[in-house]
Design a protein around this motif. Structure first.
Motif, PDB file in Angstrom:
ATOM      1  N   GLN A 255      -0.922 -15.360  -4.048  1.00 28.23           N
ATOM      2  CA  GLN A 255      -0.066 -14.324  -4.637  1.00 28.23           C
ATOM      3  C   GLN A 255       0.011 -13.095  -3.731  1.00 28.23           C
ATOM      4  OE1 GLN A 255      -0.704 -13.808  -9.038  1.00 28.23           O
ATOM      5  NE2 GLN A 255      -2.331 -15.307  -8.673  1.00 28.23           N
ATOM      6  N   HIS A 256      -1.081 -12.810  -3.006  1.00 24.23           N
ATOM      7  CA  HIS A 256      -1.097 -11.664  -2.092  1.00 24.23           C
ATOM      8  C   HIS A 256      -0.820 -12.138  -0.671  1.00 24.23           C
ATOM      9  CE1 HIS A 256      -3.235  -9.947  -5.540  1.00 24.23           C
ATOM     10  NE2 HIS A 256      -2.781  -8.790  -5.094  1.00 24.23           N
ATOM     11  N   LYS A 257       0.196 -11.536  -0.057  1.00 25.57           N
ATOM     12  CA  LYS A 257       0.594 -11.920   1.303  1.00 25.57           C
ATOM     13  C   LYS A 257       0.789 -10.666   2.150  1.00 25.57           C
ATOM     14  CE  LYS A 257       3.116 -15.912  -0.549  1.00 25.57           C
ATOM     15  NZ  LYS A 257       2.238 -16.988  -0.065  1.00 25.57           N
ATOM     16  N   MET A 258       0.803 -10.876   3.461  1.00 27.00           N
ATOM     17  CA  MET A 258       0.996  -9.751   4.373  1.00 27.00           C
ATOM     18  C   MET A 258       2.448  -9.274   4.333  1.00 27.00           C
ATOM     19  SD  MET A 258      -2.014  -9.424   5.356  1.00 27.00           S
ATOM     20  CE  MET A 258      -1.699  -8.013   6.409  1.00 27.00           C
ATOM     21  N   LEU A 259       2.606  -7.957   4.396  1.00 35.33           N
ATOM     22  CA  LEU A 259       3.935  -7.346   4.398  1.00 35.33           C
ATOM     23  C   LEU A 259       3.906  -6.160   5.355  1.00 35.33           C
ATOM     24  CD1 LEU A 259       6.729  -7.501   2.881  1.00 35.33           C
ATOM     25  CD2 LEU A 259       5.861  -5.701   1.396  1.00 35.33           C
TER      26      LEU A 259
ATOM     27  N   ASN B 186       7.640   8.344   7.736  1.00 33.36           N
ATOM     28  CA  ASN B 186       7.387   8.948   9.052  1.00 33.36           C
ATOM     29  C   ASN B 186       7.636   7.969  10.198  1.00 33.36           C
ATOM     30  OD1 ASN B 186       5.201   7.253   8.737  1.00 33.36           O
ATOM     31  ND2 ASN B 186       3.674   8.765   9.332  1.00 33.36           N
ATOM     32  N   MET B 187       8.298   6.852   9.883  1.00 34.31           N
ATOM     33  CA  MET B 187       8.692   5.820  10.856  1.00 34.31           C
ATOM     34  C   MET B 187       7.505   5.041  11.413  1.00 34.31           C
ATOM     35  SD  MET B 187      11.938   5.870  10.795  1.00 34.31           S
ATOM     36  CE  MET B 187      13.291   6.923  10.289  1.00 34.31           C
ATOM     37  N   LYS B 188       6.312   5.240  10.867  1.00 31.51           N
ATOM     38  CA  LYS B 188       5.155   4.425  11.242  1.00 31.51           C
ATOM     39  C   LYS B 188       5.196   3.142  10.415  1.00 31.51           C
ATOM     40  CE  LYS B 188       3.113   7.454  13.975  1.00 31.51           C
ATOM     41  NZ  LYS B 188       2.945   7.201  15.408  1.00 31.51           N
ATOM     42  N   THR B 189       4.780   2.024  11.034  1.00 31.03           N
ATOM     43  CA  THR B 189       4.756   0.748  10.320  1.00 31.03           C
ATOM     44  C   THR B 189       3.318   0.381   9.998  1.00 31.03           C
ATOM     45  OG1 THR B 189       6.760   0.012  11.454  1.00 31.03           O
ATOM     46  CG2 THR B 189       5.411  -1.689  10.419  1.00 31.03           C
ATOM     47  N   VAL B 190       3.055   0.066   8.724  1.00 32.65           N
ATOM     48  CA  VAL B 190       1.721  -0.402   8.318  1.00 32.65           C
ATOM     49  C   VAL B 190       1.839  -1.861   7.870  1.00 32.65           C
ATOM     50  CG1 VAL B 190       0.882   1.876   7.640  1.00 32.65           C
ATOM     51  CG2 VAL B 190       1.978   0.433   5.933  1.00 32.65           C
ATOM     52  N   ARG B 191       0.765  -2.610   8.090  1.00 33.76           N
ATOM     53  CA  ARG B 191       0.738  -4.018   7.690  1.00 33.76           C
ATOM     54  C   ARG B 191      -0.407  -4.171   6.707  1.00 33.76           C
ATOM     55  NH1 ARG B 191      -1.167  -9.008  10.004  1.00 33.76           N
ATOM     56  NH2 ARG B 191       0.360 -10.680   9.717  1.00 33.76           N
ATOM     57  N   LEU B 192      -0.092  -4.635   5.513  1.00 37.95           N
ATOM     58  CA  LEU B 192      -1.121  -4.745   4.480  1.00 37.95           C
ATOM     59  C   LEU B 192      -0.798  -5.868   3.517  1.00 37.95           C
ATOM     60  CD1 LEU B 192      -0.667  -1.644   2.110  1.00 37.95           C
ATOM     61  CD2 LEU B 192       1.105  -2.623   3.502  1.00 37.95           C
ATOM     62  N   LYS B 193      -1.800  -6.253   2.730  1.00 38.41           N
ATOM     63  CA  LYS B 193      -1.600  -7.326   1.747  1.00 38.41           C
ATOM     64  C   LYS B 193      -1.019  -6.750   0.466  1.00 38.41           C
ATOM     65  CE  LYS B 193      -4.451 -11.300   2.823  1.00 38.41           C
ATOM     66  NZ  LYS B 193      -5.498 -12.212   2.367  1.00 38.41           N
ATOM     67  N   VAL B 194       0.037  -7.407   0.007  1.00 40.18           N
ATOM     68  CA  VAL B 194       0.763  -6.941  -1.179  1.00 40.18           C
ATOM     69  C   VAL B 194       0.924  -8.111  -2.136  1.00 40.18           C
ATOM     70  CG1 VAL B 194       2.942  -5.945  -1.974  1.00 40.18           C
ATOM     71  CG2 VAL B 194       1.995  -5.239   0.215  1.00 40.18           C
TER      72      VAL B 194
ATOM     73  N   ASP C  21       5.238 -11.356   5.810  1.00 41.33           N
ATOM     74  CA  ASP C  21       5.374 -10.608   7.067  1.00 41.33           C
ATOM     75  C   ASP C  21       6.789 -10.083   7.313  1.00 41.33           C
ATOM     76  OD1 ASP C  21       3.415  -9.643   8.818  1.00 41.33           O
ATOM     77  OD2 ASP C  21       4.274 -10.756  10.482  1.00 41.33           O
ATOM     78  N   ASP C  22       7.628 -10.082   6.281  1.00 43.64           N
ATOM     79  CA  ASP C  22       8.928  -9.399   6.387  1.00 43.64           C
ATOM     80  C   ASP C  22       8.679  -7.895   6.484  1.00 43.64           C
ATOM     81  OD1 ASP C  22      10.409 -11.652   6.323  1.00 43.64           O
ATOM     82  OD2 ASP C  22      11.288 -11.358   4.345  1.00 43.64           O
ATOM     83  N   GLN C  23       9.705  -7.174   6.956  1.00 42.20           N
ATOM     84  CA  GLN C  23       9.592  -5.713   7.001  1.00 42.20           C
ATOM     85  C   GLN C  23      10.497  -5.081   5.952  1.00 42.20           C
ATOM     86  OE1 GLN C  23      11.085  -3.027  10.321  1.00 42.20           O
ATOM     87  NE2 GLN C  23       8.905  -2.617  10.511  1.00 42.20           N
ATOM     88  N   LEU C  24       9.913  -4.163   5.171  1.00 41.61           N
ATOM     89  CA  LEU C  24      10.666  -3.378   4.191  1.00 41.61           C
ATOM     90  C   LEU C  24      10.405  -1.900   4.448  1.00 41.61           C
ATOM     91  CD1 LEU C  24       9.898  -5.396   0.921  1.00 41.61           C
ATOM     92  CD2 LEU C  24      12.038  -5.417   2.209  1.00 41.61           C
ATOM     93  N   LEU C  25      11.247  -1.054   3.885  1.00 42.60           N
ATOM     94  CA  LEU C  25      11.062   0.393   3.986  1.00 42.60           C
ATOM     95  C   LEU C  25      10.430   0.910   2.696  1.00 42.60           C
ATOM     96  CD1 LEU C  25      14.614   1.323   5.381  1.00 42.60           C
ATOM     97  CD2 LEU C  25      12.621   0.554   6.667  1.00 42.60           C
TER      98      LEU C  25
END
Length: 678
Positions: A93-97, A103-111, A265-269
């Protein structure tokens, strides 16, 4: 014939694919099941067959064809509607996103890909230490922005590598469960309210969280601006239609990420969706304040919101403050500009005497009286086919109406005209350098909007009348407690705009290491040479150079909130009975119908006068009823109508918040107001 009991017990084969990383272990399993087997039993049977020892607690069943999670483990397959042709996917159920922050910084975390987006955003904000998660949501990047990014990568000789901040040491589900103090009213301050850096008392907390002290600084503190070349390559909306495209990608808060086609691992804002920033406190909100500031900064730099040249220079000066050579010493940081406070307080005291009267013996008589303003102003009426007329009159402001008379002596009789400002649009028309202080009023009439300007003589007069007009447009009078703070805010903003050249401070702009093109939108870099821009920014900088970092960000946010277009999200719609497209602006307290060709407001409807709204999901039409038998209906062309429906419900939900409440939200109420029944 087969009896019903025999038919009911008949078993069938169900294909389930397991999502795991072990190459040597099979991934597809054919299970023999019956319709009365519950989901929990199916998962147990599957795990027994996999014969792989690992933690399966985060796994759940995803139904590919129906695009839905089977999370109610007590439901049977029959109740869920699962039959032999169903293709089930047993996955985490929890995957990387990847999330791009304001501030235009990209973070990668489990959601959580199985929770509703509203809950997922709440969990994300707990990890990032952002209070009031209900103000934020997730947005898909616009197609135009993606096209521009791909074009940039194609033209680039070197491969584009994105700097990603990994926060994946623990799943979001655990969040900050061990740190309830983050959301407690009795907690110790998390940040230094002057500099925005983490307070020493919270350093121990960082050791238990995916957020380290260094990571927190990246989120809470401003960093050097991008180069002018990078800014020029970023997508900038040119028209109202372009701005409408930016708001088309908001995710549905009542559905999960997986249900909306978001993959691992998709990118969202991650963006502030609702522009009602409740209870901003520098002691607890350094990350939140910085991210709001950054969202405002980029909206101005990319011209997503319009502002005047004078306002652009103020924004540039406040931005330049954070990273320019004019950094403050520790003594200067504690310095507060007392002269400014004194001037504003003096003006407010003067206003208090004017409104309340100098004689205190009549207090009991006048306690129910609503204050009024009366003064000489000039009335300006633009004419389409002739020159505009400018005439002086005696104006009286009482309740939510402005009346004007030929002179002060005739004020006891009938006014020449009485303007009811309830529901009108109030737009500042100010140029401090040119001593121009005007208030533009767009007053709703039967066939559109009546445009009127009130010209004031000076800053103080403008602040009093402007504040009264703003409150009247919301249906409030000058007796409201928000009147004095509104006057204070307007005077403070005018004070920032009122700068004079200081030869000592800007004797040689070239000697200061600053790229002025980084702080203004590309339109102004084309208009002025870098040296000219640097000089003008440093002139404006004199009024803000003594502010602490966090105060400067708050001033920037307040200045952003003062812009006429602040908080408006645009959508292209077709109103019922109309033959052409219009733009609908959705704000925290009103809807505005705007001419798509000219950008002029046509009609305004306030949420305070709204009786009900609903959506016809078959024809995707939003219908709204207001007081006085006014009703509108429209279909949305630039986005799904669910987005506008959620905006309206979301703003009404946020208006129910109060400081007396604890930090927990009534999530059910949010979904009742925004979910809809498709």
């Amino acid at each position: 014939m087969i009896s019903s009991s025999e038919y009911g017990s008949h078993s069938w084969e169900l294909l389930v694919t397991v999502d795991h990383q072990h190459e040597e272990v099979q991934k597809e399993f054919l299970l023999r099941v019956t319709g009365d087997l519950h989901i929990g039993g199916l998962m147990l049977k599957l795990v027994e067959q996999i014969k792989l020892s690992q933690d399966w607690s985060d796994y759940a069943l995803w139904w590919k064809q129906k695009k839905c999670w089977l999370l109610k483990t007590h439901w049977t397959l029959d109740k869920c509607g699962v039959q032999a042709d169903a293709k089930l996917f047993f996955t985490t159920q929890h995957k990387m996103l990847r999330l791009r922050l304001p501030n235009m910084k990209t973070v990668r975390l489990k959601v959580s890909f199985s929770s509703m987006v509203f809950k997922a955003v709440s969990d994300i904000c707990k990890i990032l230490n952002i209070r009031r998660s209900e103000e934020l949501s997730l947005l898909k990047p616009s197609e135009d922005a993606l096209k521009k990014k791909k074009k940039k990568e194609k033209n680039s000789k070197e491969p584009v590598t994105e700097d990603i901040l990994n926060l994946c040491s623990s799943p979001v589900s655990s969040g900050l469960s061990g740190s309830p103090g983050l959301y407690s009213k009795t907690m110790t301050p998390t940040y230094d309210p002057i500099s925005g850096t983490p307070a020493s008392s919270t350093i121990t907390w960082f050791s238990d969280s995916p957020l380290t002290e260094q990571t927190c600084s990246i989120l809470a503190l401003s960093h050097p601006n991008c180069s002018p070349e990078t800014l020029a390559e970023m997508y900038q909306p040119r028209t109202l239609a372009d701005k409408a495209k930016l708001n088309a990608g908001w995710l549905d808060s009542s559905r999960s990420l997986m249900e909306q086609g978001i993959l691992e691992d998709d990118q969202l804002l991650l963006r502030f969706k609702y522009y009602t920033f409740f209870d901003l406190n520098p002691k607890y909100d350094a990350v939140r304040i910085n991210q709001i500031y950054e969202q405002a900064r980029w909206a101005i730099l990319l011209e997503e919101i319009d502002c005047t040249e004078e306002e652009m220079l103020i924004f540039a000066a406040l931005q330049a403050y954070h990273i320019s050579k004019l950094s403050l010493s520790s003594e200067a940081q504690d310095f507060t500009c007392e002269s400014e406070v004194d001037e504003v307080e003096a003006a407010l005291s003067n206003l208090e005497v004017t409104l309340e009267g100098g004689n205190t013996s009549n207090i009991l008589e006048d306690i129910t009286d609503i204050p009024k303003l009366a003064d000489n102003l000039r009335l300006v009426r633009p004419r389409k086919l002739s020159l505009k007329t400018i005439k002086p009159y005696w104006f009286v402001f009482k309740d939510t109406s402005v009346s004007y008379f030929k002179n002060k002596e005739s004020a006891q009789g009938e006014p020449i005209e009485k303007l009811n400002l309830k529901g009108c649009e109030v737009v500042p028309d100010v140029n401090v350098a040119a001593k121009k202080f005007a208030i533009k009023l767009l007053i709703p009439v039967a066939d559109g909007m009546n445009e009127v300007y009130l010209r004031c003589e000076n800053e103080n007069q403008y602040a009093w009348w402007m504040a009264a007009c703003v409150l009247a447009s919301k249906g409030k009078t000058m007796a409201d407690s928000s009147y004095r703070p509104e006057v204070h805010k307007i005077l403070s903003f005018l004070k920032m705009k009122n700068w004079t050249m200081s030869p000592q401070a800007v004797s040689d702009p070239e000697s200061i290491d600053m790229k002025p093109e980084c702080f203004v939108s590309p339109r102004y870099t084309k208009k002025y040479k870098p040296k000219q821009l640097a000089t003008r920014i440093l002139e404006a900088h004199q009024n803000v150079s003594q502010m602490p970092v966090v105060e400067a960000k708050l001033r920037f946010i307040q200045a952003w909130q003062s812009l006429p277009e602040f908080g408006l999200s645009y959508y292209i719609v077709r109103f019922k009975g109309s033959k052409k497209d219009d733009v609908l602006g959705v704000s925290y307290n009103r809807l505005i119908r705007i001419d798509i060709a000219t950008g002029d407001p046509i009609t305004t409807w306030r949420f305070s006068t709204m009786k009900q709204w609903n959506v016809n999901w078959e024809i995707r039409q939003v219908a709204i009823e207001f007081d006085q038998n006014v009703s509108i209906a429209f279909t949305c062309l630039s986005a799904d109508c669910k987005i506008i429906h959620e905006y309206i419900g979301g703003y009404i939900f946020l208006s129910t918040r109060s400081k007396d409440q604890n930090e927990t939200l009534d999530e059910d109420l949010f979904h009742k107001l925004t979910g809809g029944q498709e």
